[in-house]
Design a protein around this motif. Structure first.
Motif, short mmCIF file in Angstrom:
data_model
loop_
_atom_site.label_atom_id
_atom_site.label_comp_id
_atom_site.label_asym_id
_atom_site.label_seq_id
_atom_site.Cartn_x
_atom_site.Cartn_y
_atom_site.Cartn_z
N LYS A 1 0.85 -1.18 0.00
CA LYS A 1 0.00 0.00 0.00
C LYS A 1 0.89 1.24 0.00
O LYS A 1 1.80 1.35 0.82
N HIS B 1 -9.30 -1.59 2.22
CA HIS B 1 -9.16 -2.72 1.31
C HIS B 1 -9.03 -3.97 2.19
O HIS B 1 -7.94 -4.35 2.60
N ILE C 1 -7.15 3.61 4.67
CA ILE C 1 -6.09 4.19 3.85
C ILE C 1 -6.61 5.45 3.17
O ILE C 1 -7.71 5.48 2.63
N SER D 1 -3.85 7.07 -3.39
CA SER D 1 -3.10 5.90 -2.94
C SER D 1 -3.33 4.74 -3.90
O SER D 1 -4.22 4.78 -4.76
N ILE E 1 -3.09 0.20 -3.85
CA ILE E 1 -2.78 -1.07 -3.20
C ILE E 1 -2.54 -2.10 -4.30
O ILE E 1 -3.27 -2.14 -5.29
N SER F 1 -13.04 -4.18 -1.35
CA SER F 1 -12.75 -2.79 -1.00
C SER F 1 -14.04 -2.02 -0.77
O SER F 1 -15.06 -2.28 -1.40
#
Length: 309
Positions: A11, A212, A233, A237, A239, A249
């Motif tokens: 991540k 996630h 998170i 971003s 992952i 997610s």
């Protein structure tokens, strides 16, 4: 799913860590996070910033989010003015992206772009070569040959339509699902935990706040078990969800703020590509000759839009 998970998810919350590339004129800062067969490059750009490739070996994709970012994209003798909220597939060879506004440019490269792969912040996570993944074989060339392919994305979304609106495109070497942005949070009673036995998924999120949910496949040795991951998170971003990991997610928080999700697969997913009408540019790219003989190793609960009619 019968084998133990080979690696943990990566991540990266951009802006919280140093970029992997900064242009000489400081007009572009780029963060690079890789999977076994692809890399995601997130760039924050000023007007005049240049992102160039001298001789890229395969096609790559360029995403301009609906934040006002615009750019000129050149490849060979072709030149297009790419507007905000668009996807462009760039052919192999030399290419050049020039930002014409301040904003964000996301690029996706395949494993063939070795210099990009080597610069990734998580390169050590793939020091073993990721033997659990299926090989990233190139699919056949497009019917009309390699060229710039540009898709304004707004025309593929229904204003006020269902919350989950997939918009799937592919090339010879990758497939992306660019969900229409939405402002209502996901129903926690309608999640979709599933896994992929021999390919990874990148989920790029440029807006909102996400969890996630990830559960790794355990083996017989308790000391090697990894706990479930339900970390919140921030965005922007990305992952990288490894093969064999159960995942789903969801965006969190109150309704109203915008969320965005871009799912990335390399090579293309045959189950998506072979479902007639699901890939929006399917008429431009042939399927592999032996498509009917290939197994797609994915499992678990699938989203309603993934199920056959």
């Amino acid at each position: 799913m019968s084998e133990v998970s080979a690696r943990k998810a990566t991540k990266t919350v951009f802006r919280t860590v140093p970029p992997q590339e900064v242009s000489a004129d400081r007009k572009a800062r780029t963060w690079i996070t890789r999977g076994g067969n692809f890399a995601v490059c997130y760039s924050e750009v000023e007007p005049g910033a240049v992102l160039a490739r001298e001789d890229n070996p395969e096609e790559y994709m360029v995403i301009l989010p609906p934040d006002g970012t615009t750019a000129t994209i050149e490849a060979g003798s072709e030149r297009i003015e790419a507007g905000s909220d668009s996807l462009t597939i760039v052919p192999p060879g030399a290419s050049r992206i020039v930002a014409t506004s301040k904003g964000v440019i996301a690029r996706i490269f395949s494993k063939g772009s070795e210099d990009i792969m080597a610069k990734a912040s998580n390169v050590e996570a793939y020091a073993d070569g990721a033997p659990e993944l299926a090989p990233p074989d190139l699919w056949p060339e497009p019917y009309d040959g390699y060229r710039l392919r540009h898709y304004p994305l707004a025309q593929y979304a229904t204003p006020g339509g269902e919350r989950i609106q997939p918009r799937v495109f592919r090339s010879t070497n990758m497939l992306v699902n660019i969900f229409a942005h939405y402002h209502t949070r996901r129903d926690t009673k309608a999640l979709s935990p599933h896994w992929h036995d021999d390919f990874e998924q990148a989920s790029l999120c440029l807006n909102g706040r996400w969890i996630h949910h990830t559960r790794y496949n355990w083996g017989s040795d308790l000391d090697e078990w990894w706990p479930d991951d339900h970390e919140e998170i921030d965005t922007p971003s990305v992952i990288i969800i490894p093969a064999r990991a159960i995942h789903t997610s969801r965006d969190i928080g109150p309704d109203g703020p915008e969320s965005s999700l871009y799912d990335i697969f390399c090579p293309p997913r045959l189950d998506f590509a072979s479902k007639k009408g699901f890939v929006l540019n399917e008429d431009e790219y042939p399927l592999p000759a032996n498509a009917s003989d290939r197994a797609v190793k994915t499992g678990g609960t699938l989203l309603s839009w993934q199920k056959p009619a």
